[in-house]
Design a protein around this motif. Structure first.
Motif, PDB file in Angstrom:
ATOM      1  N   PHE A 188     -50.040  -2.449  45.670  1.00  0.00           N
ATOM      2  CA  PHE A 188     -50.730  -2.638  44.404  1.00  0.00           C
ATOM      3  C   PHE A 188     -51.063  -1.273  43.813  1.00  0.00           C
ATOM      4  O   PHE A 188     -51.474  -0.362  44.529  1.00  0.00           O
ATOM      5  CB  PHE A 188     -52.036  -3.404  44.597  1.00  0.00           C
ATOM      6  N   SER A 189     -50.918  -1.142  42.518  1.00  0.00           N
ATOM      7  CA  SER A 189     -51.287   0.087  41.807  1.00  0.00           C
ATOM      8  C   SER A 189     -52.423  -0.237  40.840  1.00  0.00           C
ATOM      9  O   SER A 189     -52.372  -1.242  40.138  1.00  0.00           O
ATOM     10  CB  SER A 189     -50.116   0.642  40.998  1.00  0.00           C
ATOM     11  N   ILE A 190     -53.433   0.620  40.832  1.00  0.00           N
ATOM     12  CA  ILE A 190     -54.550   0.474  39.913  1.00  0.00           C
ATOM     13  C   ILE A 190     -54.626   1.745  39.096  1.00  0.00           C
ATOM     14  O   ILE A 190     -54.677   2.843  39.649  1.00  0.00           O
ATOM     15  CB  ILE A 190     -55.871   0.234  40.655  1.00  0.00           C
ATOM     16  N   PHE A 191     -54.627   1.610  37.772  1.00  0.00           N
ATOM     17  CA  PHE A 191     -54.718   2.760  36.885  1.00  0.00           C
ATOM     18  C   PHE A 191     -56.177   3.005  36.558  1.00  0.00           C
ATOM     19  O   PHE A 191     -56.900   2.108  36.127  1.00  0.00           O
ATOM     20  CB  PHE A 191     -53.871   2.546  35.625  1.00  0.00           C
ATOM     21  N   LEU A 192     -56.611   4.242  36.786  1.00  0.00           N
ATOM     22  CA  LEU A 192     -58.014   4.616  36.627  1.00  0.00           C
ATOM     23  C   LEU A 192     -58.243   5.231  35.253  1.00  0.00           C
ATOM     24  O   LEU A 192     -57.348   5.775  34.643  1.00  0.00           O
ATOM     25  CB  LEU A 192     -58.393   5.620  37.719  1.00  0.00           C
ATOM     26  N   ASN A 193     -59.479   5.186  34.782  1.00  0.00           N
ATOM     27  CA  ASN A 193     -59.830   5.825  33.507  1.00  0.00           C
ATOM     28  C   ASN A 193     -60.195   7.264  33.746  1.00  0.00           C
ATOM     29  O   ASN A 193     -60.722   7.661  34.673  1.00  0.00           O
ATOM     30  CB  ASN A 193     -61.008   5.117  32.841  1.00  0.00           C
TER      31      ASN A 193
END
Length: 86
Positions: free
Chosen positions: A81-86
């Protein structure tokens, strides 16, 4: 030579273990089915059957190595899983 791919600073990659069956050798450290690990880095796929080599870390930030000669796990053992951060 295999290139290591590090997730960029704006992205976190996680691996949920779906296959914790033991290999033919006796690992020093191993993974738990259903557990989610942070991915430190991974490789490009070597071929379609093998997937990528994934290096994971535990909650303390230490790499998990099955043995001195096996530093990574096959990506086939995980859902990534990939999560894009702010």
């Amino acid at each position: 030579m295999v290139n290591l791919i590090y997730p960029p600073s704006y992205m976190a990659v996680y691996a949920k273990c779906i296959d914790a069956t033991l290999p033919n050798f006796e690992p020093e450290e191993w993974i738990e089915e259903g557990h989610v690990y942070t991915v430190k880095h991974f490789t490009e796929p070597l071929n379609q059957e093998e997937g990528m080599a994934v290096t994971i870390i535990d909650a303390a930030g230490e790499e998990i190595h099955p043995s001195p000669s096996h530093w990574s796990f096959s990506s086939n053992r995980f859902e990534l899983f990939s999560i894009f951060l702010n």
